[in-house]
Design a protein around this motif. Sequence first.
Motif, PDB file in Angstrom:
ATOM      1  N   GLY A  80       0.829  -1.199   0.000  1.00  0.00           N
ATOM      2  CA  GLY A  80       0.000   0.000   0.000  1.00  0.00           C
ATOM      3  C   GLY A  80       0.860   1.245   0.000  1.00  0.00           C
ATOM      4  N   PRO A  81       0.239   2.397  -0.172  1.00  0.00           N
ATOM      5  CA  PRO A  81       1.005   3.643  -0.228  1.00  0.00           C
ATOM      6  C   PRO A  81       1.486   4.086   1.147  1.00  0.00           C
ATOM      7  N   ALA A  82       2.644   4.694   1.177  1.00  0.00           N
ATOM      8  CA  ALA A  82       3.171   5.297   2.402  1.00  0.00           C
ATOM      9  C   ALA A  82       2.578   6.697   2.545  1.00  0.00           C
ATOM     10  N   ALA A  83       2.476   7.166   3.784  1.00  0.00           N
ATOM     11  CA  ALA A  83       1.971   8.519   4.029  1.00  0.00           C
ATOM     12  C   ALA A  83       2.825   9.528   3.266  1.00  0.00           C
ATOM     13  N   GLY A  84       2.176  10.363   2.490  1.00  0.00           N
ATOM     14  CA  GLY A  84       2.883  11.388   1.729  1.00  0.00           C
ATOM     15  C   GLY A  84       3.483  10.917   0.420  1.00  0.00           C
ATOM     16  N   GLU A  85       3.398   9.620   0.148  1.00  0.00           N
ATOM     17  CA  GLU A  85       3.954   9.107  -1.105  1.00  0.00           C
ATOM     18  C   GLU A  85       3.276   9.786  -2.287  1.00  0.00           C
ATOM     19  N   ARG A  86       4.095  10.123  -3.269  1.00  0.00           N
ATOM     20  CA  ARG A  86       3.575  10.785  -4.461  1.00  0.00           C
ATOM     21  C   ARG A  86       3.518   9.791  -5.616  1.00  0.00           C
ATOM     22  N   GLY A 131      -1.388  15.744 -17.258  1.00  0.00           N
ATOM     23  CA  GLY A 131      -0.849  17.080 -17.102  1.00  0.00           C
ATOM     24  C   GLY A 131       0.361  17.175 -16.201  1.00  0.00           C
ATOM     25  N   GLY A 132       0.981  16.059 -15.915  1.00  0.00           N
ATOM     26  CA  GLY A 132       2.170  16.081 -15.076  1.00  0.00           C
ATOM     27  C   GLY A 132       1.905  16.287 -13.601  1.00  0.00           C
ATOM     28  N   LEU A 133       0.634  16.276 -13.194  1.00  0.00           N
ATOM     29  CA  LEU A 133       0.321  16.463 -11.772  1.00  0.00           C
ATOM     30  C   LEU A 133       0.586  15.180 -10.999  1.00  0.00           C
ATOM     31  N   GLU A 134       1.135  15.341  -9.812  1.00  0.00           N
ATOM     32  CA  GLU A 134       1.378  14.194  -8.941  1.00  0.00           C
ATOM     33  C   GLU A 134       0.297  14.127  -7.872  1.00  0.00           C
ATOM     34  N   LEU A 135      -0.278  12.960  -7.731  1.00  0.00           N
ATOM     35  CA  LEU A 135      -1.203  12.709  -6.633  1.00  0.00           C
ATOM     36  C   LEU A 135      -0.386  12.296  -5.425  1.00  0.00           C
ATOM     37  N   ALA A 136      -0.977  12.401  -4.236  1.00  0.00           N
ATOM     38  CA  ALA A 136      -0.268  12.012  -3.018  1.00  0.00           C
ATOM     39  C   ALA A 136      -1.199  11.213  -2.112  1.00  0.00           C
ATOM     40  N   ALA A 137      -0.619  10.396  -1.244  1.00  0.00           N
ATOM     41  CA  ALA A 137      -1.372   9.550  -0.325  1.00  0.00           C
ATOM     42  C   ALA A 137      -1.390  10.154   1.070  1.00  0.00           C
ATOM     43  N   MET A 138      -2.549  10.103   1.702  1.00  0.00           N
ATOM     44  CA  MET A 138      -2.701  10.565   3.077  1.00  0.00           C
ATOM     45  C   MET A 138      -3.581   9.558   3.821  1.00  0.00           C
ATOM     46  N   PRO A 139      -3.049   8.878   4.846  1.00  0.00           N
ATOM     47  CA  PRO A 139      -3.889   7.957   5.602  1.00  0.00           C
ATOM     48  C   PRO A 139      -5.112   8.676   6.167  1.00  0.00           C
ATOM     49  N   TRP A 141     -10.675  -2.469   8.493  1.00  0.00           N
ATOM     50  CA  TRP A 141     -10.102  -2.013   7.237  1.00  0.00           C
ATOM     51  C   TRP A 141      -9.428  -0.673   7.469  1.00  0.00           C
ATOM     52  N   SER A 142      -8.612  -0.291   6.517  1.00  0.00           N
ATOM     53  CA  SER A 142      -7.975   1.018   6.567  1.00  0.00           C
ATOM     54  C   SER A 142      -8.201   1.699   5.224  1.00  0.00           C
ATOM     55  N   ALA A 143      -7.997   3.007   5.219  1.00  0.00           N
ATOM     56  CA  ALA A 143      -8.221   3.757   3.988  1.00  0.00           C
ATOM     57  C   ALA A 143      -7.183   4.859   3.840  1.00  0.00           C
ATOM     58  N   VAL A 144      -6.923   5.191   2.597  1.00  0.00           N
ATOM     59  CA  VAL A 144      -5.977   6.241   2.242  1.00  0.00           C
ATOM     60  C   VAL A 144      -6.692   7.214   1.311  1.00  0.00           C
ATOM     61  N   GLN A 145      -6.577   8.499   1.622  1.00  0.00           N
ATOM     62  CA  GLN A 145      -7.125   9.511   0.722  1.00  0.00           C
ATOM     63  C   GLN A 145      -6.066   9.842  -0.316  1.00  0.00           C
ATOM     64  N   ILE A 146      -6.484   9.856  -1.556  1.00  0.00           N
ATOM     65  CA  ILE A 146      -5.610  10.273  -2.644  1.00  0.00           C
ATOM     66  C   ILE A 146      -5.885  11.757  -2.864  1.00  0.00           C
ATOM     67  N   VAL A 147      -4.847  12.553  -2.693  1.00  0.00           N
ATOM     68  CA  VAL A 147      -4.971  14.008  -2.685  1.00  0.00           C
ATOM     69  C   VAL A 147      -4.370  14.566  -3.968  1.00  0.00           C
ATOM     70  N   TRP A 148      -5.046  15.547  -4.532  1.00  0.00           N
ATOM     71  CA  TRP A 148      -4.586  16.169  -5.777  1.00  0.00           C
ATOM     72  C   TRP A 148      -4.087  17.581  -5.497  1.00  0.00           C
ATOM     73  N   PRO A 149      -3.158  18.044  -6.327  1.00  0.00           N
ATOM     74  CA  PRO A 149      -2.552  19.364  -6.113  1.00  0.00           C
ATOM     75  C   PRO A 149      -3.307  20.478  -6.834  1.00  0.00           C
ATOM     76  N   ASP A 150      -2.927  21.703  -6.518  1.00  0.00           N
ATOM     77  CA  ASP A 150      -3.444  22.847  -7.275  1.00  0.00           C
ATOM     78  C   ASP A 150      -2.734  22.896  -8.635  1.00  0.00           C
ATOM     79  N   ALA A 151      -3.066  23.861  -9.441  1.00  0.00           N
ATOM     80  CA  ALA A 151      -2.511  23.953 -10.796  1.00  0.00           C
ATOM     81  C   ALA A 151      -0.989  24.091 -10.811  1.00  0.00           C
ATOM     82  N   ALA A 152      -0.412  24.600  -9.719  1.00  0.00           N
ATOM     83  CA  ALA A 152       1.043  24.761  -9.644  1.00  0.00           C
ATOM     84  C   ALA A 152       1.724  23.524  -9.055  1.00  0.00           C
ATOM     85  N   GLY A 153       0.944  22.483  -8.749  1.00  0.00           N
ATOM     86  CA  GLY A 153       1.522  21.249  -8.217  1.00  0.00           C
ATOM     87  C   GLY A 153       1.667  21.212  -6.709  1.00  0.00           C
TER      88      GLY A 153
END
Length: 161
Positions: free
Chosen positions: A86-92, A99-107, A124-136
């Motif tokens: 699974g994804p690590a906290a803060g993993e991109r 568009g070259g945007l990186e998503l990130a993982a947040m428990p 169970w556990s869950a991770v939020q996938i977080v998206w950046p603003d237009a500047a990344g």
Amino acid sequence: MAQDEGVDVNAFVAHTVQRLRSEIAEYGWTTVAVLPTAADPDVRYVYTVGLTKIGQPELAIYGVPASVAKQLLDNLARRLIDRGAGPAAGERFPGVAGGGLELAAMPMTDSRDLLLVNCLYPQWSAVQIVWPDAAGRLPWEPGCTLSPAAQPLRGTAPAKT
């Protein structure tokens, strides 16, 4: 029996859970979209159901159109399953979104929105996938221009590394 505008809510949930079980059996996991309505105008979100069964955390993303969110979560789920972790906290995650945007993982520390996962799994556990603003920039980074209402955060921002 619970009723809501003439709908038997218990029967609806039972039918939905059966459909999810069928989709999980066929595909390994499925996604659920929760869309805003006039009565409940909160932000839209999409989450997975079934990744728990294969040893992964469930994934959720807020504020993204449902068709796009489903594709992002499915692509990311495949990547995580292929690598076996699974994804690590803060993993991109570069290359998942366009568009070259990186998503990130947040428990997620608040996963009550993922109602149907609770119907299927006692733990169970869950991770939020977080998206950046237009500047990344991610919502917890200085200068991020996203409003908290656009993408509610359901966890604690990862520690800076």
